[in-house]
Design a protein around this motif. Sequence first.
Motif, mmCIF file in Angstrom:
data_model
loop_
_atom_site.group_PDB
_atom_site.id
_atom_site.type_symbol
_atom_site.label_atom_id
_atom_site.label_comp_id
_atom_site.label_asym_id
_atom_site.label_seq_id
_atom_site.Cartn_x
_atom_site.Cartn_y
_atom_site.Cartn_z
ATOM 1 N N ARG A 237 0.814 -1.208 0.000
ATOM 2 C CA ARG A 237 0.000 0.000 0.000
ATOM 3 C C ARG A 237 0.849 1.259 0.000
ATOM 4 N NH1 ARG A 237 -4.359 -0.628 4.691
ATOM 5 N NH2 ARG A 237 -5.107 1.295 3.717
ATOM 6 N N HIS A 238 2.025 1.217 0.627
ATOM 7 C CA HIS A 238 2.862 2.414 0.697
ATOM 8 C C HIS A 238 4.323 2.007 0.572
ATOM 9 C CE1 HIS A 238 4.133 6.430 1.630
ATOM 10 N NE2 HIS A 238 4.790 6.049 2.702
ATOM 11 N N ARG A 367 0.617 8.230 4.193
ATOM 12 C CA ARG A 367 0.212 7.099 5.036
ATOM 13 C C ARG A 367 -1.248 7.239 5.453
ATOM 14 N NH1 ARG A 367 4.483 4.135 7.847
ATOM 15 N NH2 ARG A 367 6.511 4.731 7.012
ATOM 16 N N GLN A 368 -1.676 8.452 5.763
ATOM 17 C CA GLN A 368 -3.064 8.680 6.134
ATOM 18 C C GLN A 368 -4.003 8.405 4.966
ATOM 19 O OE1 GLN A 368 -5.060 10.445 9.142
ATOM 20 N NE2 GLN A 368 -3.818 8.640 9.500
ATOM 21 N N ASP A 370 -3.637 6.232 2.712
ATOM 22 C CA ASP A 370 -3.758 4.786 2.543
ATOM 23 C C ASP A 370 -4.665 4.149 3.593
ATOM 24 O OD1 ASP A 370 -2.179 4.586 0.295
ATOM 25 O OD2 ASP A 370 -0.338 4.455 1.445
ATOM 26 N N ARG A 371 -4.524 4.577 4.828
ATOM 27 C CA ARG A 371 -5.236 3.904 5.916
ATOM 28 C C ARG A 371 -6.541 4.592 6.295
ATOM 29 N NH1 ARG A 371 -4.586 5.771 11.042
ATOM 30 N NH2 ARG A 371 -4.579 3.654 11.875
ATOM 31 N N TRP A 431 -0.117 4.204 14.497
ATOM 32 C CA TRP A 431 -0.726 3.558 13.340
ATOM 33 C C TRP A 431 -0.240 2.127 13.151
ATOM 34 C CZ3 TRP A 431 0.518 8.226 9.672
ATOM 35 C CH2 TRP A 431 -0.306 9.303 10.019
#
Length: 448
Positions: A237-238, A367-368, A370-371, A431
């Motif tokens: 994802r990242h 990152r935010q 993605d999640r 996270w």
Amino acid sequence: MASRIKGINALSALRRPRAILWATAGVVALGFLIALEIAARGYGLPGPITNQAKEVIFAPKSGPLLYGSMALMMVVLTWRQRLIAIGAAVGIDLVFILVRWAVDAQVESGHGHAFGNGALWVILGCAVIALTRRTGPERTLLLKGVGLGLLLVAGRKTGDTWLLITSKTRPTVLDQYVAVADHALGDPSWVAGRIVEATGPVGEHVLDWVYIQLAVAAVVVALYQLRHVAAERRFPRHHLVRTFLVIGLLGPGIYMLFPVVGPIFAYGADGGHWAVADLWPNTPPPVDIPHGMPFNDTTPRNCMPSLHTAWATAIFIHSRKGPWLLRFAGVFWLVATLGATLGFGYHYGTDIIAGVVFTLTIEAALRQFDRGWDRSGIRFVAHGTTVFVAYLVAYRYLPMWMAEHAWFAGPLLVLAMVSVIYGYVRTTRCWEPKATPAPRPEPQPELV
């Protein structure tokens, strides 16, 4: 049977918005490249599309980067396919070298590499194979690999064009403001410049190599992160490449708002008659009221923020979960990059701390994304953005106050950066998925 059909329909519904998003991103990227091509043509120079197309035949300026891009593309291939791709790239390069030798078309030093065409041919060949010989998920995965490789080289060409645009459209630079504000940090570029001079040619060559090959270091870290793509048939994802590209996309926009050429040009011999004086690195500039200063139309305005520092910080962050050798390399590249950016007079200390804040804010935002956004992530991104904007405003409108109150302004600048570092570490740690404790074994009945 009906439930299975519903599940397939639901999966298709989830994939459709993602496909639309990727298609939109591709159209926007193509439009952006065309716009930069037109802008460069307006100044009588080739743009990113032309420069990249020329490397299909002519000696490429980015030979090592092209092979790094091919390595990124190969994460989607099997080991047998990788060996074939490497062999094809080397073979094509040998043919190009022999042809250039036969027609006496030598590669001029500084104007191109003798290798790299083969890597680009292999990347383009994989794109053709994906469109003509693959279907379904296999085609999608191979095209993603090709896109990943081409994005890296396209980012390099796009950056070169952006630098050209900054030098042509920003005739006045703000170096005097940044240099005066830099007194609050103790003029670190002047200090580092004298240290690098004292190390002699060996230290200079090492730092120069690290500075130039930053993209190659990023490829090494990215390859470690993407090492399971071929087996799992999907990308994580990242990963580092995303952060690297976003930094390169947003950074030049700040260059346009805050044009700065750097101490070796504004206060050194490299600036010629445009420089304030030949002061770097032996004599720090005096604390005088700063003014915007005209500069030539060839030197890029690429100092604020320091993107080399930003990229090295991203490499450091993404190398933290690797083996000890990769973690050590991440630390070395960050420290050496800081030494090069300051010691060669390319940046001021104020650029460096701004680059660190710039990277951490972008990394947290990705990152935010993605999640899913939550309160802690939004709060940190807002905090990082506020600190970065406050830096720019202070450098532009409060440099004299900062220089005259260095005992207060200097620690305040550093503390602001430390607050962002602390916030990033604390937020991203929250996270991380918490490890599930192993179940305690039930007591066994004693045997009599």
